[in-house]
Write an enzyme that holds these catalytic residues in place. Structure first.
Site, mmCIF file in Angstrom:
data_model
loop_
_atom_site.group_PDB
_atom_site.id
_atom_site.type_symbol
_atom_site.label_atom_id
_atom_site.label_comp_id
_atom_site.label_asym_id
_atom_site.label_seq_id
_atom_site.Cartn_x
_atom_site.Cartn_y
_atom_site.Cartn_z
ATOM 1 N N HIS A 1 29.415 29.307 39.551
ATOM 2 C CA HIS A 1 28.687 31.400 39.507
ATOM 3 C C HIS A 1 27.257 30.825 39.573
ATOM 4 O O HIS A 1 26.713 31.824 39.675
ATOM 5 C CB HIS A 1 29.145 31.391 37.773
ATOM 6 C CG HIS A 1 31.013 32.117 38.257
ATOM 7 N ND1 HIS A 1 31.410 31.727 37.183
ATOM 8 C CD2 HIS A 1 31.844 32.775 39.116
ATOM 9 C CE1 HIS A 1 32.862 32.326 37.666
ATOM 10 N NE2 HIS A 1 32.642 32.799 38.453
ATOM 11 N N LYS B 1 43.820 41.211 36.568
ATOM 12 C CA LYS B 1 42.600 40.256 35.829
ATOM 13 C C LYS B 1 41.907 41.761 36.635
ATOM 14 O O LYS B 1 41.899 41.509 38.837
ATOM 15 C CB LYS B 1 41.964 39.553 36.362
ATOM 16 C CG LYS B 1 41.684 37.899 35.879
ATOM 17 C CD LYS B 1 40.929 37.260 35.507
ATOM 18 C CE LYS B 1 40.918 35.981 34.989
ATOM 19 N NZ LYS B 1 40.907 34.722 34.248
ATOM 20 N N GLU C 1 44.341 34.015 28.898
ATOM 21 C CA GLU C 1 43.607 32.635 29.148
ATOM 22 C C GLU C 1 42.789 31.896 28.245
ATOM 23 O O GLU C 1 41.441 32.591 27.775
ATOM 24 C CB GLU C 1 41.822 33.088 30.167
ATOM 25 C CG GLU C 1 41.133 32.225 30.817
ATOM 26 C CD GLU C 1 40.497 32.256 32.113
ATOM 27 O OE1 GLU C 1 41.072 33.607 33.246
ATOM 28 O OE2 GLU C 1 39.185 31.807 31.775
ATOM 29 N N ASN D 1 40.074 27.967 37.051
ATOM 30 C CA ASN D 1 38.588 28.247 37.082
ATOM 31 C C ASN D 1 38.000 26.706 37.871
ATOM 32 O O ASN D 1 36.600 26.429 38.139
ATOM 33 C CB ASN D 1 37.954 28.497 36.589
ATOM 34 C CG ASN D 1 37.964 29.533 35.566
ATOM 35 O OD1 ASN D 1 38.033 30.624 36.932
ATOM 36 N ND2 ASN D 1 38.228 30.031 34.715
ATOM 37 N N HIS E 1 34.628 26.765 39.440
ATOM 38 C CA HIS E 1 34.042 27.655 39.825
ATOM 39 C C HIS E 1 32.590 28.456 38.674
ATOM 40 O O HIS E 1 31.793 29.231 38.786
ATOM 41 C CB HIS E 1 34.776 29.196 38.793
ATOM 42 C CG HIS E 1 36.156 29.829 39.369
ATOM 43 N ND1 HIS E 1 36.901 28.726 40.235
ATOM 44 C CD2 HIS E 1 36.418 30.607 40.130
ATOM 45 C CE1 HIS E 1 37.086 29.411 41.078
ATOM 46 N NE2 HIS E 1 37.172 30.887 40.762
ATOM 47 N N ARG F 1 45.214 29.119 31.702
ATOM 48 C CA ARG F 1 44.698 29.962 33.293
ATOM 49 C C ARG F 1 43.560 29.084 33.503
ATOM 50 O O ARG F 1 42.781 29.620 34.447
ATOM 51 C CB ARG F 1 44.705 31.517 32.062
ATOM 52 C CG ARG F 1 44.421 32.093 33.503
ATOM 53 C CD ARG F 1 44.248 33.549 33.732
ATOM 54 N NE ARG F 1 44.387 34.415 34.953
ATOM 55 C CZ ARG F 1 45.135 35.439 34.915
ATOM 56 N NH1 ARG F 1 45.780 36.379 34.087
ATOM 57 N NH2 ARG F 1 44.746 35.782 36.268
ATOM 58 N N GLU G 1 40.337 28.803 47.972
ATOM 59 C CA GLU G 1 40.627 29.198 46.970
ATOM 60 C C GLU G 1 42.445 28.428 46.812
ATOM 61 O O GLU G 1 43.580 28.110 46.296
ATOM 62 C CB GLU G 1 40.997 30.770 46.605
ATOM 63 C CG GLU G 1 39.990 31.645 45.768
ATOM 64 C CD GLU G 1 40.027 31.419 44.574
ATOM 65 O OE1 GLU G 1 40.270 30.563 44.109
ATOM 66 O OE2 GLU G 1 38.046 31.647 44.489
ATOM 67 N N HIS H 1 32.736 33.999 47.564
ATOM 68 C CA HIS H 1 33.301 32.966 46.685
ATOM 69 C C HIS H 1 33.553 32.203 47.259
ATOM 70 O O HIS H 1 33.642 31.110 46.391
ATOM 71 C CB HIS H 1 34.060 34.727 45.799
ATOM 72 C CG HIS H 1 34.595 33.761 45.145
ATOM 73 N ND1 HIS H 1 33.876 33.388 43.686
ATOM 74 C CD2 HIS H 1 35.688 33.684 44.588
ATOM 75 C CE1 HIS H 1 34.359 33.141 42.390
ATOM 76 N NE2 HIS H 1 35.865 33.208 42.767
ATOM 77 N N LYS I 1 49.450 30.100 40.798
ATOM 78 C CA LYS I 1 49.759 30.878 39.723
ATOM 79 C C LYS I 1 50.343 31.935 38.661
ATOM 80 O O LYS I 1 49.506 32.207 37.895
ATOM 81 C CB LYS I 1 48.457 32.327 40.950
ATOM 82 C CG LYS I 1 47.582 33.199 39.723
ATOM 83 C CD LYS I 1 46.399 33.775 40.604
ATOM 84 C CE LYS I 1 45.613 34.289 39.297
ATOM 85 N NZ LYS I 1 44.441 35.213 40.072
ATOM 86 N N ARG J 1 45.153 56.761 30.240
ATOM 87 C CA ARG J 1 45.395 55.555 30.038
ATOM 88 C C ARG J 1 47.152 54.928 30.580
ATOM 89 O O ARG J 1 46.938 54.394 30.007
ATOM 90 C CB ARG J 1 46.062 56.466 28.402
ATOM 91 C CG ARG J 1 45.063 56.750 27.457
ATOM 92 C CD ARG J 1 45.951 56.851 26.120
ATOM 93 N NE ARG J 1 44.323 57.241 25.111
ATOM 94 C CZ ARG J 1 44.414 58.841 25.257
ATOM 95 N NH1 ARG J 1 45.618 60.039 25.134
ATOM 96 N NH2 ARG J 1 43.316 59.509 24.168
HETATM 97 N N1 GLY Z 1 40.932 34.223 39.219
HETATM 98 C C1 GLY Z 1 41.033 33.801 38.152
HETATM 99 C C2 GLY Z 1 42.410 34.354 37.396
HETATM 100 O O1 GLY Z 1 42.988 34.657 37.819
HETATM 101 O O2 GLY Z 1 42.776 33.784 36.543
#
Ligand code: GLY
Length: 371
Positions: free
Chosen positions: A254, A145, A239, A247, A250, A243, A187, A268, A229, A123
């Site tokens: 994608h 993430k 997000e 993107n 992106h 946030r 990035e 990527h 960031k 957990r």
């Molecule tokens: N790579 C985008 C984020 O971490 O929100």
């Protein structure tokens, strides 16, 4: 340049990102304060293990920290249910306890998989990110993430789970291929484009030296990227708003990654760079930004030797309708509306859920015709 530290301010889940050269040999002294017993489990891949594991192990041993390591196959296909199960079962078989620390040691794939494994093991076991690729140092290791891919799509299974600490050793970037380095740079330059025109200008001047190996400039670029960031994540961890600015490029990326089968045809970060160029072109055609902005974006990416146009992607691509259909699969679609990050200028972007898709289609058609 000395070591730099960026703080991610998330209340009781706050943590530091240390950025500098030669952090791996000193990893033990950074990690020791987090340990209840002098033992850690390292999740890595075979490539990173071959290049850097002995240095990390020696850095831990210097502080009398013992370690065990799981070496997984390198590559995106490792972000799978199968490898998640393997990792979690291995951690259990190694008797990693609730108070122990798991170390994610590698690029974005390892960071995501190891972080998610830590989030569900007993957990939740704490973890530390030691990213070894530029992409992981400026993006995926920061912000919590974590996750794996599903046969239904990328990153569809996962959790927000923040690390305790991030150690970004920029000396480790020296073993990246130029292609992987530039993919990560996609990035980096994204941060300038989305929210800091001064940083973009700095990159226009200093990007080539940074790519050529200038350590101080690498530290500066990783630090500014992580700061941006960290600020965005502190405002909007899950997000729900800002946030999404991360993107930029992106939604296009994608679709292009899906169209190229998530293969070596397009990394990527390369897709992000092309996606940013397309996002600025779309913004210009919508009358949101001047003509100069997409030209400057493209000129800088070209000067760095990066992929900029759809013609830089080898092999066939779907037509504009096909690419739009792939965009509609994006996990950020809400009530059938696609979210695009559009720009008013370099350094000033915003989330736009009402972009006229006929304009996007014409941008894609023109980009495909130029192939
Ligand atoms: N790579 C985008 C984020 O971490 O929100």
């Amino acid at each position: 340049m000395a070591k730099e530290t960026v703080h991610v301010d998330l209340g009781d889940r706050s943590y530091d990102i240390h950025i500098g050269p030669e952090l791996l040999p000193k990893a033990g002294s950074y990690i020791k304060p987090y340990l209840k017993r002098n033992h850690v489990a390292i999740i890595t891949d075979e490539t990173v293990a071959g290049l850097h594991l002995a240095t990390l192990e020696a850095g831990l041993a210097a502080e009398n920290i013992t370690s065990v390591a799981l070496k997984l196959p390198a590559g995106e296909s490792t972000k799978s249910w199968e490898m998640l199960q393997k990792t979690v079962e291995w951690l259990l078989s190694e008797q990693i306890e609730r108070d122990d620390i798991v170390i994610a040691f590698g690029g974005g794939v390892i960071g995501d998989l190891a972080g998610f494994s830590a989030s569900i093991l007993r957990r939740g076991v704490r973890f530390i990110q030691i990213p070894t690729s530029l992409l992981a140092q400026v993006d995926s290791s920061v912000g919590g993430k974590t996750g794996i891919n599903s046969p239904h799509g990328k990153n569809l299974v996962g959790a927000f789970y923040q690390p305790q600490l991030v150690l970004a050793d920029v000396a480790a970037l020296g073993t990246l291929t130029p292609r992987d380095f530039l993919a990560g740079y996609g990035e980096v330059v994204k941060y300038g484009m989305l929210g800091d025109a001064t940083f973009f200008e700095w990159l226009e001047v200093n990007g080539p030296a940074m790519a050529a190996g200038d350590m101080d400039k690498r530290i500066m670029a990783v630090k500014r990227s992580c700061q941006m960031k960290a600020d965005i994540v502190a405002r909007d961890e899950k997000e729900r708003g800002d946030r999404a600015l991360l993107n930029l490029g992106h939604t296009f990326c994608h679709a292009l990654e899906a169209a190229t089968g998530y293969s070596d045809r397009l990394l990527h970060g390369e897709g992000v760079a092309i996606g940013c160029a397309l996002a600025f072109e779309t913004s210009m055609r919508l009358g949101l930004c001047s003509q100069e902005a997409p030209s400057r974006v493209r000129a800088h990416l070209r000067a760095m030797g990066m992929k900029v146009d759809l013609s830089d992607i080898a092999g066939d691509l779907p037509d504009a309708d096909g690419l739009l259909a792939l965009m509609a699969q994006d996990k950020k679609v809400q009530s059938g509306k696609l979210a695009f990050i559009m720009a008013r200028s370099i350094g000033d972007s915003f989330v736009d859920r009402n972009v006229d898709l006929s304009v996007v289609k014409s941008v894609l058609q023109d980009a495909l015709t130029a192939r």
